[in-house]
Design an enzyme around this catalytic site. Sequence first.
Site, PDB file in Angstrom:
ATOM      1  N   TYR A 126     -57.123 -24.025   3.150  1.00 58.01           N
ATOM      2  CA  TYR A 126     -56.804 -24.255   4.398  1.00 58.01           C
ATOM      3  C   TYR A 126     -55.372 -24.462   4.664  1.00 58.01           C
ATOM      4  CZ  TYR A 126     -56.175 -29.223   3.916  1.00 58.01           C
ATOM      5  OH  TYR A 126     -55.965 -30.676   3.763  1.00 58.01           O
ATOM      6  N   CYS A 127     -54.926 -24.251   5.890  1.00 54.43           N
ATOM      7  CA  CYS A 127     -53.924 -24.340   6.526  1.00 54.43           C
ATOM      8  C   CYS A 127     -53.730 -24.844   7.956  1.00 54.43           C
ATOM      9  CB  CYS A 127     -53.051 -23.071   6.386  1.00 54.43           C
ATOM     10  SG  CYS A 127     -53.571 -21.563   7.026  1.00 54.43           S
ATOM     11  N   THR A 128     -52.772 -24.847   8.775  1.00 52.85           N
ATOM     12  CA  THR A 128     -52.621 -25.228  10.203  1.00 52.85           C
ATOM     13  C   THR A 128     -53.518 -24.296  11.044  1.00 52.85           C
ATOM     14  OG1 THR A 128     -50.420 -26.063   9.910  1.00 52.85           O
ATOM     15  CG2 THR A 128     -51.106 -25.742  12.077  1.00 52.85           C
TER      16      THR A 128
ATOM     17  N   CYS B  14     -53.478 -19.641   4.630  1.00 55.43           N
ATOM     18  CA  CYS B  14     -54.692 -19.847   3.702  1.00 55.43           C
ATOM     19  C   CYS B  14     -55.309 -18.390   3.797  1.00 55.43           C
ATOM     20  CB  CYS B  14     -55.545 -20.990   4.144  1.00 55.43           C
ATOM     21  SG  CYS B  14     -56.485 -20.881   6.002  1.00 55.43           S
TER      22      CYS B  14
ATOM     23  N   ILE C 150     -56.907 -25.590  10.794  1.00 51.25           N
ATOM     24  CA  ILE C 150     -57.141 -27.132  11.137  1.00 51.25           C
ATOM     25  C   ILE C 150     -57.408 -26.866  12.774  1.00 51.25           C
ATOM     26  CG2 ILE C 150     -56.497 -29.220  11.353  1.00 51.25           C
ATOM     27  CD1 ILE C 150     -54.621 -28.565   8.903  1.00 51.25           C
TER      28      ILE C 150
END
Length: 353
Positions: free
Chosen positions: A198-200, A205, A227
Amino acid sequence: MALLHNRVSQKELKELLFQETEPRTTISFYEYFPIENPQQFRDELYQALKDLKVFGRIYVASEGINAQISVPDSNVEAFRVYLYSLPYLNGLRLNIAVDDDGKSFWVLKIKVRPKIVADGIEDASFDMRNKGKYVNAEQMNELLKDPGTIVVDMRNHYEFEVGHFETAMEVPSDTFREQLPMAVEMLKDQQDKNIVMYCTGGIRCEKASAYMLHNGFKNVFHLEGGIINYAQQVKEKGLDSKFIGKNFVFDNRMGERITEDIISQCHQCGQPADTHVNCANDGCHLLFIQCPSCAEKFKGTCSDACHEVILLPEEEQKASRRGVEKGVHTFNKSRSRLRPRLNEINNIGKEEK
């Protein structure tokens, strides 16, 4: 010929932004798709978005587009219609900020780059079309119930520090290009596990999931929309948020709160805090976490030395900065936190044998 670059000073632009009375919506989006002529695409995009009074930062490359913008509320639908009229972008997911004051950007900047995410990948056989499986918020929460699931945070240390998924593994590096091979090395004995990246907003990701598959991993997932989208789905569907704290964002806000948990500390006094600031000394600009008490005591600077500098007359401050390479630097404690979590990850497979 239409002007395709901003020519007004940053100070004036900020003043104009705060004079606006109409609310703005902060939106982020990306898409990997082939662009034959990135410069032409960039120029056409700039003119269209300028007419819609869009502010923000957009990167264009032959591999696609990556954007973080704000749009006047009255133009959001017109922006959506325009974006969806472009080849490959019809129906594109738009991540809407969850904690937004509309003051995230004050100018439109669109730049052509070699890649929309600097990844350091030189292997010609790497293929972004072979990527991990998308998971939404509900699926993410379900995967997290399995103690054998490995959750990998593909963001920088300062992003991880203020907020992350409860069981997430940090890949301790300052750059995405360093993180990719590090993630492969850290998980080399876990190739058959469920691995969730996962990432922002999803862009890092998604590429990371393709890189993991390229390196022999089997069950790779990535959080769709990152996110930002997860938080929006949690809010809309009334789900429990397994992400705790703040989501660092790359605009003037420097963060949007997902839960009320404060999981980090002021880098000056050690009290609970999760507000990122850049040092007020223009010769420093260190990115660090500062509590309200230290912000008042040090006047927004990171140290006694920088505090002394900002008390000097402006001309003396400018003289002290001449010839100094400032660059981009951040306060970093991440490497010292890595070992316990890495040992835990590597013991997952051993315990089951």
